[in-house]
Every structure is written in structure tokens, then in C-alpha cells.
Design an enzyme around this catalytic site. Sequence first.
Site, mmCIF file in Angstrom:
data_model
loop_
_atom_site.group_PDB
_atom_site.id
_atom_site.type_symbol
_atom_site.label_atom_id
_atom_site.label_comp_id
_atom_site.label_asym_id
_atom_site.label_seq_id
_atom_site.Cartn_x
_atom_site.Cartn_y
_atom_site.Cartn_z
ATOM 1 N N LYS A 91 -3.444 -7.048 -4.193
ATOM 2 C CA LYS A 91 -4.781 -6.953 -3.614
ATOM 3 C C LYS A 91 -4.643 -6.685 -2.130
ATOM 4 O O LYS A 91 -3.874 -7.357 -1.440
ATOM 5 C CB LYS A 91 -5.558 -8.255 -3.851
ATOM 6 C CG LYS A 91 -6.958 -8.260 -3.242
ATOM 7 C CD LYS A 91 -7.691 -9.547 -3.573
ATOM 8 C CE LYS A 91 -7.144 -10.719 -2.818
ATOM 9 N NZ LYS A 91 -7.959 -11.944 -2.969
ATOM 10 N N ASP A 116 3.353 -7.588 -5.813
ATOM 11 C CA ASP A 116 2.119 -7.930 -5.108
ATOM 12 C C ASP A 116 2.110 -7.411 -3.675
ATOM 13 O O ASP A 116 3.123 -6.948 -3.145
ATOM 14 C CB ASP A 116 1.924 -9.448 -5.096
ATOM 15 C CG ASP A 116 1.398 -9.978 -6.417
ATOM 16 O OD1 ASP A 116 0.909 -9.161 -7.222
ATOM 17 O OD2 ASP A 116 1.469 -11.194 -6.643
ATOM 18 N N MET A 119 -4.703 -19.620 2.352
ATOM 19 C CA MET A 119 -5.910 -18.836 2.055
ATOM 20 C C MET A 119 -7.173 -19.536 2.555
ATOM 21 O O MET A 119 -8.196 -19.575 1.874
ATOM 22 C CB MET A 119 -6.007 -18.573 0.541
ATOM 23 C CG MET A 119 -4.829 -17.803 -0.005
ATOM 24 S SD MET A 119 -4.777 -17.721 -1.813
ATOM 25 C CE MET A 119 -4.261 -19.406 -2.232
#
Length: 258
Positions: free
Chosen positions: A57, A36, A170
Site C-alpha cells: 500500500k 510490501d 501507525m
Amino acid sequence: MHRGKLTVVGAGPGDVDLITLKGIKALQSADVVLYDALVSPELLDYAPEAEKVFVGKRKGCYSYQQEQINDLIVERAGQGLHVVRLKGGDPFVFGRGAEEMEHAAKFGLEVAVVPGISSSVSVPASQHIPVTKRGAAESFWVITGTTKEHKLSNDVALAAKSNATVIILMGMSKLGEIMELFKREEKENTPVAIIQNGTTENEKIGIGTVASIEHKAKEQQLSNPAIIVIGEVVNHRQRVLDIQKEYQFQGEKLQEKV
């Protein structure tokens, strides 16, 4: 052909030294590593012969959708290979590691997990902020700031009513909404820390209160990836720094007398 295997490995919060020894051993035995965006590239050196595929991402752009990652795991492991899925922090803390293991198991693949050091507790700790402390916090919440529907979790409102430390991952895009929930509980003066790129050389920290942290975040240009810590435990950091400063001052005074 022997049965393939998926090992989901937690890479830790960012500092390459904070991966576990078991995680390193898994990488050393890997045929394929799917990693990741928040994983340090240095960790890939532990798997020099393995195929390495970036599936993370960056800035809202997905190199692979989750369904494609699942297919990739099954396709490679289905060839009898050992696939290591390397994920930041701990793979079971908002990491979708459980979903990937379940998907692989449905295809008859062997599955294993190597827990990682979660950023939710280790990043505050790296800045001398304990998530619990006698007299300050008896428990802590770890909450995602953004649900799969891209909304703020309802748990934040519940957590704001408690005396626990609240750790939000987040959540920077919803910082204003989060602070508003704490203001409704008359907690304007509750300490808040925002730690960006925790445990890495690019680490930044902003300290304020529920009332002031939005301004601090803009002033210091704090953004994702970051962890928000809300609670009295944030004050521990400054106490430790003050004690160290006083100890150093007293030491210098003694040296002057000598």
C-alpha cells in the site's frame, strides 16, 4: 506435482542489513516473492530468478486487497511453487502474516515463518532509546495506533495509566488524541520521540514531551511511516550523546596539553 509452500518472511525495520540470514535463504529458494511497500527493493536481489509482485500500500492506495493477496498465494503455491511473502518488520507484529498462513493451510499448502526484527524495538534502539531500562521502565506496550475500524485502540488509554514505555505504530494520524490521553493522566512532561523511516537513510527524529510533541512534529514535518515512543527511556538517548560529547571534549583537552 509436489505440494506448494508459503514462507512468510520478516524483512526487518528497513535497513537491508537487518534481515535475518534465514530470511535471505528463504528468498534465494523462492519461485515467487510477494512484497510490501516498506520492504527495501534491494532485498529482492536475493531472489534474481523469482517472479516478484508488489502487493503493498502506498499513500492509502492498495495495489491488492487482502483477499486478492490470499488468492494470489494459493494460486501460485497451488502450482507447486515456493511463495515467499516478504513483509516489513516482523510478520506477526501487526503484519497479518498469521492470517495469510492460516488461509494457505486451509488449501493444504505447507506453511512456514521466518521471524523478523520488529521495528517496534529496533527503530528506537537505532536512536539509542531502549524500550526497558532499570529504574526507568520495567515493561513496554506495543500498540497499533489505528484499529481495523480506523479508530484509536482502547489499549492506549490503559497504557497511559502505567509506568511502562509505550510504543505506538501507525499512530501519526491520531497523535493529538494519543497525547490527550496521556495529558489526562497528568503526564505532560513525559518524554516522547517520533522516529520516521527508522534505520534507513531517510530517518528523521523529533524529541519532545507529551505537551510539546505535536508542535515538534509539525515543525519537523514528521509523518508516516513513523514510530511514537512515550516514556522516560527517551531521555537515555540524550544522556548517551552528552557522555560522548564530554568524552570527546576531555580527549581534545588532553591533546592540547600534549
